[in-house]
Design a protein around this motif. Structure first.
Motif, PDB file in Angstrom:
ATOM      1  N   LEU A  21       0.828  -1.211   0.000  1.00 54.74           N
ATOM      2  CA  LEU A  21       0.000   0.000   0.000  1.00 54.74           C
ATOM      3  C   LEU A  21       0.863   1.262   0.000  1.00 54.74           C
ATOM      4  CD1 LEU A  21      -2.706  -1.160   2.578  1.00 54.74           C
ATOM      5  CD2 LEU A  21      -2.981  -1.019   0.087  1.00 54.74           C
ATOM      6  N   LEU A  22       1.957   1.213   0.754  1.00 58.41           N
ATOM      7  CA  LEU A  22       2.884   2.345   0.841  1.00 58.41           C
ATOM      8  C   LEU A  22       3.522   2.624  -0.521  1.00 58.41           C
ATOM      9  CD1 LEU A  22       4.111   4.241   3.054  1.00 58.41           C
ATOM     10  CD2 LEU A  22       5.972   2.593   3.264  1.00 58.41           C
ATOM     11  N   ALA A  23       3.931   1.551  -1.201  1.00 65.33           N
ATOM     12  CA  ALA A  23       4.608   1.687  -2.499  1.00 65.33           C
ATOM     13  C   ALA A  23       3.709   2.350  -3.541  1.00 65.33           C
ATOM     14  CB  ALA A  23       5.057   0.314  -2.994  1.00 65.33           C
ATOM     15  N   ARG A  24       2.400   2.241  -3.362  1.00 66.31           N
ATOM     16  CA  ARG A  24       1.464   2.825  -4.326  1.00 66.31           C
ATOM     17  C   ARG A  24       0.818   4.109  -3.820  1.00 66.31           C
ATOM     18  NH1 ARG A  24       2.424  -2.204  -4.702  1.00 66.31           N
ATOM     19  NH2 ARG A  24       2.607  -3.197  -6.740  1.00 66.31           N
ATOM     20  N   GLY A  25       1.358   4.639  -2.729  1.00 70.98           N
ATOM     21  CA  GLY A  25       0.849   5.904  -2.198  1.00 70.98           C
ATOM     22  C   GLY A  25      -0.549   5.802  -1.604  1.00 70.98           C
ATOM     23  N   LEU A  26      -0.943   4.591  -1.205  1.00 69.09           N
ATOM     24  CA  LEU A  26      -2.286   4.402  -0.651  1.00 69.09           C
ATOM     25  C   LEU A  26      -2.302   4.490   0.871  1.00 69.09           C
ATOM     26  CD1 LEU A  26      -3.257   1.367  -2.917  1.00 69.09           C
ATOM     27  CD2 LEU A  26      -4.074   3.706  -3.191  1.00 69.09           C
ATOM     28  N   LEU A  27      -1.117   4.355   1.460  1.00 73.18           N
ATOM     29  CA  LEU A  27      -0.979   4.366   2.925  1.00 73.18           C
ATOM     30  C   LEU A  27       0.109   5.371   3.299  1.00 73.18           C
ATOM     31  CD1 LEU A  27      -1.865   2.720   5.555  1.00 73.18           C
ATOM     32  CD2 LEU A  27       0.174   1.330   5.164  1.00 73.18           C
ATOM     33  N   GLU A  28      -0.143   6.097   4.393  1.00 72.89           N
ATOM     34  CA  GLU A  28       0.877   7.036   4.875  1.00 72.89           C
ATOM     35  C   GLU A  28       2.010   6.223   5.525  1.00 72.89           C
ATOM     36  OE1 GLU A  28      -2.161   6.775   6.274  1.00 72.89           O
ATOM     37  OE2 GLU A  28      -3.340   8.444   5.490  1.00 72.89           O
ATOM     38  N   PRO A  29       3.262   6.735   5.482  1.00 69.63           N
ATOM     39  CA  PRO A  29       4.374   6.017   6.134  1.00 69.63           C
ATOM     40  C   PRO A  29       4.164   5.949   7.644  1.00 69.63           C
ATOM     41  CG  PRO A  29       5.185   7.798   4.718  1.00 69.63           C
ATOM     42  CD  PRO A  29       3.710   7.964   4.814  1.00 69.63           C
ATOM     43  N   GLY A  30       4.739   4.934   8.269  1.00 71.14           N
ATOM     44  CA  GLY A  30       4.744   4.817   9.719  1.00 71.14           C
ATOM     45  C   GLY A  30       3.444   4.343  10.344  1.00 71.14           C
ATOM     46  N   GLN A  31       2.552   3.759   9.541  1.00 73.28           N
ATOM     47  CA  GLN A  31       1.281   3.265  10.069  1.00 73.28           C
ATOM     48  C   GLN A  31       1.423   1.830  10.565  1.00 73.28           C
ATOM     49  OE1 GLN A  31      -1.826   4.947  10.117  1.00 73.28           O
ATOM     50  NE2 GLN A  31      -0.638   6.744   9.568  1.00 73.28           N
ATOM     51  N   THR A  32       0.691   1.522  11.621  1.00 71.54           N
ATOM     52  CA  THR A  32       0.682   0.149  12.125  1.00 71.54           C
ATOM     53  C   THR A  32      -0.329  -0.658  11.311  1.00 71.54           C
ATOM     54  OG1 THR A  32       1.020   1.083  14.311  1.00 71.54           O
ATOM     55  CG2 THR A  32       0.427  -1.244  14.222  1.00 71.54           C
ATOM     56  N   VAL A  33       0.101  -1.843  10.884  1.00 66.68           N
ATOM     57  CA  VAL A  33      -0.799  -2.735  10.137  1.00 66.68           C
ATOM     58  C   VAL A  33      -0.979  -4.010  10.950  1.00 66.68           C
ATOM     59  CG1 VAL A  33      -1.191  -3.921   7.941  1.00 66.68           C
ATOM     60  CG2 VAL A  33       0.083  -1.773   7.969  1.00 66.68           C
ATOM     61  N   THR A  34      -2.226  -4.366  11.217  1.00 70.67           N
ATOM     62  CA  THR A  34      -2.515  -5.524  12.069  1.00 70.67           C
ATOM     63  C   THR A  34      -3.000  -6.722  11.236  1.00 70.67           C
ATOM     64  OG1 THR A  34      -4.842  -4.932  12.333  1.00 70.67           O
ATOM     65  CG2 THR A  34      -3.287  -3.939  13.896  1.00 70.67           C
ATOM     66  N   GLU A  35      -3.121  -7.856  11.910  1.00 64.11           N
ATOM     67  CA  GLU A  35      -3.684  -9.052  11.255  1.00 64.11           C
ATOM     68  C   GLU A  35      -5.117  -8.785  10.795  1.00 64.11           C
ATOM     69  OE1 GLU A  35      -2.580 -12.023  10.345  1.00 64.11           O
ATOM     70  OE2 GLU A  35      -0.553 -11.896  11.174  1.00 64.11           O
ATOM     71  N   GLY A  36      -5.856  -8.020  11.630  1.00 66.70           N
ATOM     72  CA  GLY A  36      -7.234  -7.658  11.269  1.00 66.70           C
ATOM     73  C   GLY A  36      -7.278  -6.830   9.995  1.00 66.70           C
ATOM     74  N   ASP A  37      -6.313  -5.896   9.863  1.00 64.12           N
ATOM     75  CA  ASP A  37      -6.212  -5.084   8.644  1.00 64.12           C
ATOM     76  C   ASP A  37      -5.971  -5.979   7.429  1.00 64.12           C
ATOM     77  OD1 ASP A  37      -6.466  -2.635   9.970  1.00 64.12           O
ATOM     78  OD2 ASP A  37      -4.302  -2.487  10.321  1.00 64.12           O
ATOM     79  N   LEU A  38      -5.105  -6.976   7.633  1.00 63.22           N
ATOM     80  CA  LEU A  38      -4.764  -7.894   6.537  1.00 63.22           C
ATOM     81  C   LEU A  38      -6.012  -8.642   6.062  1.00 63.22           C
ATOM     82  CD1 LEU A  38      -2.517  -9.258   4.802  1.00 63.22           C
ATOM     83  CD2 LEU A  38      -2.324 -10.961   6.618  1.00 63.22           C
ATOM     84  N   LYS A  39      -6.778  -9.158   7.031  1.00 68.22           N
ATOM     85  CA  LYS A  39      -8.021  -9.880   6.697  1.00 68.22           C
ATOM     86  C   LYS A  39      -8.974  -8.977   5.936  1.00 68.22           C
ATOM     87  CE  LYS A  39      -8.833 -13.566  10.047  1.00 68.22           C
ATOM     88  NZ  LYS A  39      -9.431 -13.842  11.338  1.00 68.22           N
TER      89      LYS A  39
END
Ligand SMILES: [Zn+2]
Length: 184
Positions: free
Chosen positions: A40-58
């Motif tokens: 997501l970061l590589a495509r500019g969809l997520l701001e840097p330094g964000q926490t990503v959880t297992e729930g986010d992945l699901k």
């Protein structure tokens, strides 16, 4: 070399997201929270330094598969209420709103940050892609084990498989074997 079957712009982003897994042969690019964050970061969809959880992945994978379902309608599949519910939920959770940019153009932008916001940007890309003339050219491979999203460049929008070199031939070979077995 650029893939002949790839779309560009928002269509390309939607296609790349759906194809972040090769269901038939792997790999799964979104294999854990870290790889999701990097994607997501590589495509500019997520701001840097964000926490990503297992729930986010699901959640991200559910959104991806809902978009795959949506695209399946372009190849004669039906739209499932569950897919629609997932996309609506992602749009609501990200708090998408219309925003006019300095260029005078309006786009949908999420108020939410983190992965919820990133999913909002993915949904906004689907929204923008739907407004494009070529939205219907983004299709799913007819092979039930493949379901790769490909961009149908054929003149009459009649392509059914991701690439004739792999799935098309594989399908043809299978039918040939079945016919040979049944003696037809
Ligand atoms: Zn295929």
């Amino acid at each position: 070399m650029a893939d002949r079957d790839s779309a560009t712009g928002v269509l390309g982003l939607v296609q790349a997201y759906v194809n972040s897994v090769d269901l038939q042969d792997g790999p799964e690019e979104l294999s854990d929270p870290n790889t999701l964050g990097a994607w997501l970061l590589a495509r500019g969809l997520l701001e840097p330094g964000q926490t990503v959880t297992e729930g986010d992945l699901k959640h991200a994978i559910a959104v991806r598969e809902a978009i795959r379902g949506l695209i399946g309608a372009h190849s004669g599949g039906k739209v499932y209420p569950l897919d629609i519910a997932i996309l609506n939920e992602a749009a609501t959770a990200s708090r998408l709103r219309a925003r006019f940019g300095a260029d005078g153009k309006a786009r949908l932008e999420p108020e939410a940050g983190g992965v919820a916001g990133a999913m909002g940007r993915v949904v906004a890309a689907v929204f923008a892609a739907m407004a494009e003339e070529d939205w219907g050219r983004l299709k799913l491979c007819d092979s039930q084990t493949c379901r790769w999203a490909f961009y149908d460049l054929s003149r009459n929008h009649s392509s059914r498989w991701c690439t004739m070199a792999s799935c098309g031939n594989r399908q043809k070979a299978r039918r040939f074997r079945e016919r040979a077995k049944s003696g037809v």
